[in-house]
Design a protein around this motif. Sequence first.
Motif, short mmCIF file in Angstrom:
data_model
loop_
_atom_site.label_atom_id
_atom_site.label_comp_id
_atom_site.label_asym_id
_atom_site.label_seq_id
_atom_site.Cartn_x
_atom_site.Cartn_y
_atom_site.Cartn_z
N PHE A 56 5.02 4.03 -11.87
CA PHE A 56 6.33 3.60 -12.33
C PHE A 56 6.27 3.39 -13.83
CE2 PHE A 56 3.98 -0.22 -11.32
CZ PHE A 56 4.33 -1.15 -12.28
N LEU A 57 7.40 3.64 -14.48
CA LEU A 57 7.51 3.53 -15.94
C LEU A 57 8.09 2.18 -16.30
CD1 LEU A 57 7.48 4.91 -18.80
CD2 LEU A 57 9.83 5.63 -18.30
N ILE A 58 7.48 1.51 -17.28
CA ILE A 58 8.02 0.27 -17.82
C ILE A 58 8.66 0.61 -19.16
CG2 ILE A 58 7.53 -2.09 -18.56
CD1 ILE A 58 5.04 -2.04 -16.83
N MET A 118 0.83 -1.20 0.00
CA MET A 118 0.00 0.00 0.00
C MET A 118 0.87 1.25 0.00
SD MET A 118 -3.03 -1.29 -0.01
CE MET A 118 -4.18 -0.04 0.53
N ILE A 119 0.32 2.37 -0.49
CA ILE A 119 1.03 3.62 -0.57
C ILE A 119 0.35 4.63 0.34
CG2 ILE A 119 1.78 5.47 -2.11
CD1 ILE A 119 1.34 3.43 -4.39
N VAL A 152 11.62 3.23 -12.47
CA VAL A 152 11.60 2.65 -13.81
C VAL A 152 11.90 1.16 -13.72
CG1 VAL A 152 12.63 2.67 -16.12
CG2 VAL A 152 12.36 4.81 -14.87
N LEU A 153 10.98 0.36 -14.25
CA LEU A 153 11.21 -1.07 -14.37
C LEU A 153 11.82 -1.28 -15.76
CD1 LEU A 153 8.73 -3.80 -13.19
CD2 LEU A 153 10.27 -4.16 -15.11
N PRO A 154 13.12 -1.60 -15.82
CA PRO A 154 13.82 -1.57 -17.12
C PRO A 154 13.28 -2.56 -18.14
CG PRO A 154 15.37 -1.61 -15.27
CD PRO A 154 14.01 -1.93 -14.71
N VAL A 187 10.53 -4.87 -9.23
CA VAL A 187 9.13 -5.27 -9.11
C VAL A 187 8.30 -4.03 -8.76
CG1 VAL A 187 9.57 -7.66 -8.42
CG2 VAL A 187 9.49 -5.86 -6.68
N PRO A 188 7.01 -4.03 -9.09
CA PRO A 188 6.18 -2.85 -8.80
C PRO A 188 6.14 -2.47 -7.33
CG PRO A 188 5.05 -4.32 -10.32
CD PRO A 188 6.27 -5.05 -9.85
N GLU A 189 6.29 -3.45 -6.46
CA GLU A 189 6.19 -3.19 -5.03
C GLU A 189 7.30 -2.28 -4.51
OE1 GLU A 189 3.75 -6.59 -6.09
OE2 GLU A 189 5.85 -6.13 -6.51
N GLN A 190 8.35 -2.10 -5.29
CA GLN A 190 9.45 -1.22 -4.88
C GLN A 190 9.21 0.24 -5.26
OE1 GLN A 190 12.67 -3.15 -6.94
NE2 GLN A 190 13.15 -4.51 -5.21
N ALA A 191 8.16 0.50 -6.04
CA ALA A 191 7.94 1.85 -6.57
C ALA A 191 7.56 2.85 -5.48
CB ALA A 191 6.86 1.81 -7.65
N ALA A 192 6.77 2.42 -4.52
CA ALA A 192 6.24 3.36 -3.52
C ALA A 192 7.35 4.05 -2.75
CB ALA A 192 5.30 2.63 -2.57
N ALA A 193 8.31 3.27 -2.29
CA ALA A 193 9.39 3.85 -1.48
C ALA A 193 10.27 4.78 -2.30
CB ALA A 193 10.23 2.74 -0.86
#
Length: 335
Positions: free
Chosen positions: A43-45, A1-2, A75-77, A61-67
């Motif tokens: 987040f950008l893919i 959660m954010i 950016v998820l490469p 992974v998307p779960e790392q975007a919030a922090a």
Amino acid sequence: MIVQDGRVQGPPLALTMGEPAGIGGEIAAKAWWAVRAAGPAFFLIGDPALVKDAPVALIEVPEQAAAAFPQALPVLPLPLAAPVLPGVLNPANAPAVIASIEQAVAFALAGRAGGVVTNPIQKSVLTAAGFPHPGHTEFLGELAGDGVPPVMMLACPGLRVVPVTVHLSLRAALATLTTDLIVEHGRIVAAALARDFGLARPRLAIAGLNPHAGEAGTMGREDIEVVAPAIEALRASGIEARGPYPPDTLFTPRARATYDCVLGMYHDQVLIPIKTLDMDGGVNVTLGLKIVRTSPDHGTALDIAGRGQADAGSLVAALRMAAEIAETRGKATRP
């Protein structure tokens, strides 16, 4: 959660790469600067090299975007096959563009992304690479359809519009338009306005096909024989649908206050008014999907790519609308 502004929100939004030679990377960076403090988080893919004017945080992974989001654009490469020259199309990069969309949809279907926001694609280069779909809407329907045909809505503050026929020549659109097609779109739109926008009883205004809505048949009988029966069928099913209205007076400020969405009979009939009204703040919303999907209301802008001139207003609006729709859907499913 954010957690943003003291509120708990859902997963971050997934933003696709779009055409690498266009303005996708530029507006992604500008959008991050615009919303990084208050959200929504996204987040950008795509290829990190496309982001020039914002700090980047690589995530796995998307779960790392919030922090990461408050300090940098996550950016998820997704590497490209060939170097990018702004404004110059290269079909070799088409598979990565398609993969970006597929990954974003997969994350949204799994609940790991709150929704999908798509940067503009260049249909011609994807077609040259073998992409079989006319555009985003049809492809997303294949990936995340909800049992009904996907429907394209354009929305901005004060106006929502849906073309019943979309990416067709005017001649083909006239041949394609039927009473059943209008009814199908009306039902999908009414259901989506209730589910995604929280409107308990949506009001649909149906545009006539011909000038003056046919002028009682003197300018064509399609409004009498095709459009009017569709309105009767929608009303019989409990949907508040009215018309057919003359298109030339349907978009005045006074008229816009009387409905929640216009159904137009062909693409330009409704896209010209909304883009004239709010080109920088318009949002493309796909109705009839299992996931939330929005997009800026413009193209790849190859002519200004790499010059720093792109306006990110429509992308910011698309991100915010996606978050609002996701929140509305969430409220409907919570006890």
